[in-house]
Write an enzyme that holds these catalytic residues in place. Structure first.
Site, PDB file in Angstrom:
ATOM      1  N   GLU A  72      88.186 -33.375  41.249  1.00 18.71           N
ATOM      2  CA  GLU A  72      87.029 -34.063  41.838  1.00 18.71           C
ATOM      3  C   GLU A  72      87.506 -34.891  43.010  1.00 18.71           C
ATOM      4  O   GLU A  72      88.291 -35.823  42.848  1.00 18.71           O
ATOM      5  CB  GLU A  72      86.364 -34.970  40.794  1.00 18.71           C
ATOM      6  CG  GLU A  72      85.751 -34.166  39.661  1.00 18.71           C
ATOM      7  CD  GLU A  72      84.934 -35.025  38.699  1.00 18.71           C
ATOM      8  OE1 GLU A  72      84.637 -36.193  39.020  1.00 18.71           O
ATOM      9  OE2 GLU A  72      84.590 -34.505  37.616  1.00 18.71           O
ATOM     10  N   GLU A 114      75.922 -36.062  36.749  1.00 15.30           N
ATOM     11  CA  GLU A 114      76.474 -36.995  35.760  1.00 15.30           C
ATOM     12  C   GLU A 114      75.542 -38.183  35.634  1.00 15.30           C
ATOM     13  O   GLU A 114      74.632 -38.359  36.445  1.00 15.30           O
ATOM     14  CB  GLU A 114      77.888 -37.427  36.132  1.00 15.30           C
ATOM     15  CG  GLU A 114      78.018 -38.207  37.412  1.00 15.30           C
ATOM     16  CD  GLU A 114      79.464 -38.512  37.755  1.00 15.30           C
ATOM     17  OE1 GLU A 114      80.259 -38.787  36.837  1.00 15.30           O
ATOM     18  OE2 GLU A 114      79.803 -38.478  38.944  1.00 15.30           O
TER      19      GLU A 114
HETATM   20  P1  C2E Z   1      83.386 -41.313  38.497  1.00 14.33           P
HETATM   21  O1  C2E Z   1      84.467 -40.322  38.743  1.00 14.33           O
HETATM   22  O2  C2E Z   1      82.121 -41.130  39.254  1.00 14.33           O
HETATM   23  O3  C2E Z   1      83.162 -41.308  36.951  1.00 14.33           O
HETATM   24  C1  C2E Z   1      81.932 -41.412  36.352  1.00 14.33           C
HETATM   25  C2  C2E Z   1      81.689 -42.778  35.799  1.00 14.33           C
HETATM   26  O4  C2E Z   1      80.377 -42.844  35.311  1.00 14.33           O
HETATM   27  C3  C2E Z   1      82.605 -43.122  34.636  1.00 14.33           C
HETATM   28  O5  C2E Z   1      82.885 -44.500  34.686  1.00 14.33           O
HETATM   29  C4  C2E Z   1      81.736 -42.845  33.444  1.00 14.33           C
HETATM   30  O6  C2E Z   1      82.071 -43.585  32.287  1.00 14.33           O
HETATM   31  C5  C2E Z   1      80.379 -43.275  33.978  1.00 14.33           C
HETATM   32  N1  C2E Z   1      79.306 -42.616  33.264  1.00 14.33           N
HETATM   33  C6  C2E Z   1      79.306 -41.391  32.724  1.00 14.33           C
HETATM   34  N2  C2E Z   1      78.135 -41.115  32.182  1.00 14.33           N
HETATM   35  C7  C2E Z   1      77.341 -42.191  32.350  1.00 14.33           C
HETATM   36  C8  C2E Z   1      75.987 -42.506  32.005  1.00 14.33           C
HETATM   37  O7  C2E Z   1      75.259 -41.728  31.405  1.00 14.33           O
HETATM   38  N3  C2E Z   1      75.531 -43.715  32.392  1.00 14.33           N
HETATM   39  C9  C2E Z   1      76.299 -44.590  33.063  1.00 14.33           C
HETATM   40  N4  C2E Z   1      75.764 -45.773  33.385  1.00 14.33           N
HETATM   41  N5  C2E Z   1      77.572 -44.331  33.420  1.00 14.33           N
HETATM   42  C10 C2E Z   1      78.085 -43.138  33.063  1.00 14.33           C
HETATM   43  P2  C2E Z   1      84.334 -45.028  34.513  1.00 14.33           P
HETATM   44  O8  C2E Z   1      85.054 -44.229  33.483  1.00 14.33           O
HETATM   45  O9  C2E Z   1      84.232 -46.480  34.339  1.00 14.33           O
HETATM   46  O10 C2E Z   1      84.994 -44.659  35.892  1.00 14.33           O
HETATM   47  C11 C2E Z   1      84.601 -45.288  37.056  1.00 14.33           C
HETATM   48  C12 C2E Z   1      85.251 -44.674  38.250  1.00 14.33           C
HETATM   49  O11 C2E Z   1      86.663 -44.900  38.233  1.00 14.33           O
HETATM   50  C13 C2E Z   1      85.139 -43.159  38.298  1.00 14.33           C
HETATM   51  O12 C2E Z   1      83.901 -42.798  38.795  1.00 14.33           O
HETATM   52  C14 C2E Z   1      86.270 -42.809  39.234  1.00 14.33           C
HETATM   53  O13 C2E Z   1      85.877 -43.002  40.567  1.00 14.33           O
HETATM   54  C15 C2E Z   1      87.296 -43.831  38.880  1.00 14.33           C
HETATM   55  N6  C2E Z   1      88.306 -43.225  38.009  1.00 14.33           N
HETATM   56  C16 C2E Z   1      88.293 -43.093  36.666  1.00 14.33           C
HETATM   57  N7  C2E Z   1      89.446 -42.500  36.244  1.00 14.33           N
HETATM   58  C17 C2E Z   1      90.175 -42.239  37.340  1.00 14.33           C
HETATM   59  C18 C2E Z   1      91.462 -41.643  37.585  1.00 14.33           C
HETATM   60  O14 C2E Z   1      92.176 -41.194  36.692  1.00 14.33           O
HETATM   61  N8  C2E Z   1      91.888 -41.578  38.880  1.00 14.33           N
HETATM   62  C19 C2E Z   1      91.133 -42.044  39.903  1.00 14.33           C
HETATM   63  N9  C2E Z   1      91.612 -41.951  41.123  1.00 14.33           N
HETATM   64  N10 C2E Z   1      89.936 -42.591  39.720  1.00 14.33           N
HETATM   65  C20 C2E Z   1      89.441 -42.688  38.456  1.00 14.33           C
HETATM   66 CA    CA Z   2      81.156 -39.432  40.157  1.00 15.22          CA
HETATM   67 CA    CA Z   3      84.717 -38.289  38.961  1.00 18.04          CA
END
Ligand code: C2E
Ligand code: CA
Ligand code: CA
Length: 570
Positions: free
Chosen positions: A436, A523
């Protein structure tokens, strides 16, 4: 040569206040008096025409530069002074001059006389010794406090003068502003154009600052491209600083170089903070700027201090936490149109010793800012690859894992090499590793990223554009980037006041993606209604709390081991 007004002012100067109509003070006489004054002055006076040819120099000038002919004076003078910018009408700076008598410090005032159309007519330099006899101790002290390049106060000088000022104004009621300016990517500008070009930028900046400040403003160059200005509120005029910055940009910017200048501003109601605390706060405001705008001002806010403390903690503990296994991947399922599990997204979590879990939004932006994100991402990708190898011989063998690539990863590693290396190392099918990439990454280096995407696709990897629609040039980008998947964020889209319009946008993106041969993932699906609606629009893949929050790998495996692919997962 002199008009009536000039006569009148000169008359005032010498106490001759009557009308000049019957005066014996003729043009010639006036010129004679002035010439005599200039000739015998202790100031050095040098004048040039519009082509920088010497038109006049007093005897002090020949004496100072130890020359006898006009040609030698012209040459020696320009070697020392280095021509300042032609469009500033007035500038004033200090400069050291070395002669057989030793080193002396001079204060230089430069006036450019322009025609009404703004064409340069002549330049006049007035040079005065700063501290007479400064070749001794005064010179040493002067050098300790001043920056030789710009002639302004250096860090030590600035701090010294501000502290002195503070000792007199500590109980003043008026506010003060501390402004620190920064030239974006100055290091890069130096590398591309050479140090000389960089130096000329700093010199011009110094001269412009000096020419625009009030007598009671304190200003200096702290280091590199950071200039600091302390201004009492009565002198503070944001519009003036904008014009100043625009003037600096217009002086320096050339076809090959677009300059972006930023300013961090700390407003203080009392002068209780010491100078280093003031500078820290202005720097925090400066560091908070992400904008690519040509001129940006940011004001200090106490939240910035909290943020700075968090950042410090993250950066300090990051490496040991990574080695200590505190970073884990959580998995969030993705389902197809029949709501069957087909894969998942790997989302990192920081699990501290005390079992508290820190979400990625609290540390990923910090790691991106401090250039550490590629260490974390390499680790997360490896965890995902390892899991895919493990799953090869289980009921999860058909699932894919989607990993996140930060825009900054591309700057610090060869993403293609790392990813293909992992696939080789763990013997996994490239199709099982989805990548992604956010729009911002694509926009930063469109040609580089699009080439990398093509190579990864040729090798069989599946590439998705994350958070599609959150950037500025989404549609334009789709033209050049041949990704497989467009990923839409429901949360992001439904924040709009007008849900009907959001729906139309989502519907159109899904339709467009299909026509471009791309699949769509949505998502942030939280309700069955959202699923129904997206399903009717033809969305291919769904992810969100409706199915599951991101969960630990163990919970994921436990939860899906039996129901996997056999039935709908809700
Ligand atoms: P992202 O890649 O857009 O990930 C989706 C985020 O939306 C995730 O938050 C997920 O928990 C949340 N989400 C999923 N379904 C729902 C839903 O139904 N409702 C709501 N309100 N939220 C939902 P998360 O896990 O807190 O991650 C936030 C961001 O952090 C991610 O956005 C991504 O940009 C970054 N991230 C997470 N893991 C990694 C990683 O391993 N490497 C990098 N570079 N970035 C990461
Ligand atoms: Ca996303
Ligand atoms: Ca993502």
């Amino acid at each position: 040569m002199f008009n009536d007004d000039a006569y009148f002012r000169f008359g005032n100067l010498i106490g001759y206040r009557d009308s000049f109509s019957d005066t014996t003070l003729t043009n010639d006489k006036l010129v004679g008096i002035l010439q005599q004054a200039i000739k015998s002055s202790n100031l050095t006076l040098i004048c040039f025409d519009d082509k920088n040819r010497l038109t006049y120099a007093n005897s002090k000038a020949f004496e100072m530069f130890n020359v006898t002919s006009s040609e030698s004076l012209e040459k020696t003078f320009f070697e020392w002074i280095q021509t300042p910018s032609k469009q500033i009408e007035y500038s004033n700076w200090c400069q050291i001059f070395e002669s057989c008598e030793g080193e002396k410090v001079f204060d230089i005032i430069c006036h450019h006389m322009n025609s009404s159309e703004g064409k340069l007519r002549s330049t006049i330099y007035i040079i005065d010794e700063c501290i007479p006899g400064s070749s001794g101790k005064a010179g040493v002290r002067y050098r300790q406090m001043h920056d030789p390049l710009t002639g302004l106060l250096n860090r030590e000088g600035f701090c010294h003068v501000v502290e002195k000022y503070r000792s007199f104004h500590r109980s003043d009621s008026g506010a003060h502003y501390l402004i620190i300016t920064n030239i974006r990517d100055f290091k890069l500008i130096n590398q591309i154009n050479g140090d000389k070009f960089g130096d000329s930028i700093l010199k011009t900046t110094g001269r412009i600052i000096k020419s625009l400040m009030y007598a009671d403003d304190i200003y200096g160059r702290l280091y590199a491209d950071k200039f600091a200005i302390l201004v009492p509120e009565k002198n503070y005029d944001k519009a003036m600083y904008h014009s100043m910055i625009n003037l600096i940009r217009s002086q320096i910017a050339s076809e090959k170089q677009i300059l972006r200048i930023q300013a961090g501003v700390y407003k203080m109601d009392t002068m209780t903070d010491d100078v280093s605390a003031m500078c820290d706060r202005a720097m925090m405001a400066l560091n908070s700027i992400n904008s690519e705008d040509p001129v940006t001002f940011a004001f200090y806010d106490p939240e910035m201090m909290k943020q700075a403390i968090t950042e410090k903690i993250v950066v300090t503990h990051f490496e040991s936490a990574l080695k200590g296994g505190e970073f884990r991947i959580y998995l969030q399922p993705q389902v197809n149109q029949n709501e069957e599990l087909i894969g998942c997204e790997a989302l990192v979590r920081w699990k501290r010793d005390d079992n508290t879990v820190i979400p990625p939004n609290a540390f990923i932006p910090v790691l991106e800012k401090s250039n550490l994100i590629s260490h974390l991402d390499t680790y997360v990708w490896e965890m995902a690859a390892l899991k895919l190898r493990e799953w090869k011989h289980t009921e999860f063998r058909d699932l894919y894992i989607s990993i996140n690539v930060s825009p900054r990863d591309m700057e610090f590693m060869d993403v293609y090499e790392v990813i293909t290396g992992l696939v080789r190392k763990y013997g996994i099918d490239p199709e099982k590793l989805h990548l992604e990439i956010t729009e911002t990454a694509l926009m930063r280096n469109p040609s580089g990223v699009s080439e990398m995407i093509l190579r990864l696709k040729e090798d069989g990897f599946i590439i998705g554009i994350d958070d599609f629609g959150s950037g500025y040039s989404s549609l334009n980008m789709l033209k050049d980037i041949r990704a497989d998947i467009v990923k839409l964020d429901m949360g992001f889209l439904s924040k709009s006041d007008n849900e009907d319009r959001s729906r139309i946008i989502i519907d159109s993106v899904i339709y467009m993606a299909k026509r471009l041969g791309m699949s769509t993932v949505t998502e942030g699906i939280e309700t069955p209604q959202q699923y129904e609606e997206l399903s009717s629009m033809g969305c291919d893949i769904y992810q969100g709390y409706l199915y599951s929050k991101p969960v630990s790998v163990m919970d994921f495996e436990t939860k899906y081991s039996r129901i996997y692919k056999s039935e709908s997962i809700i």
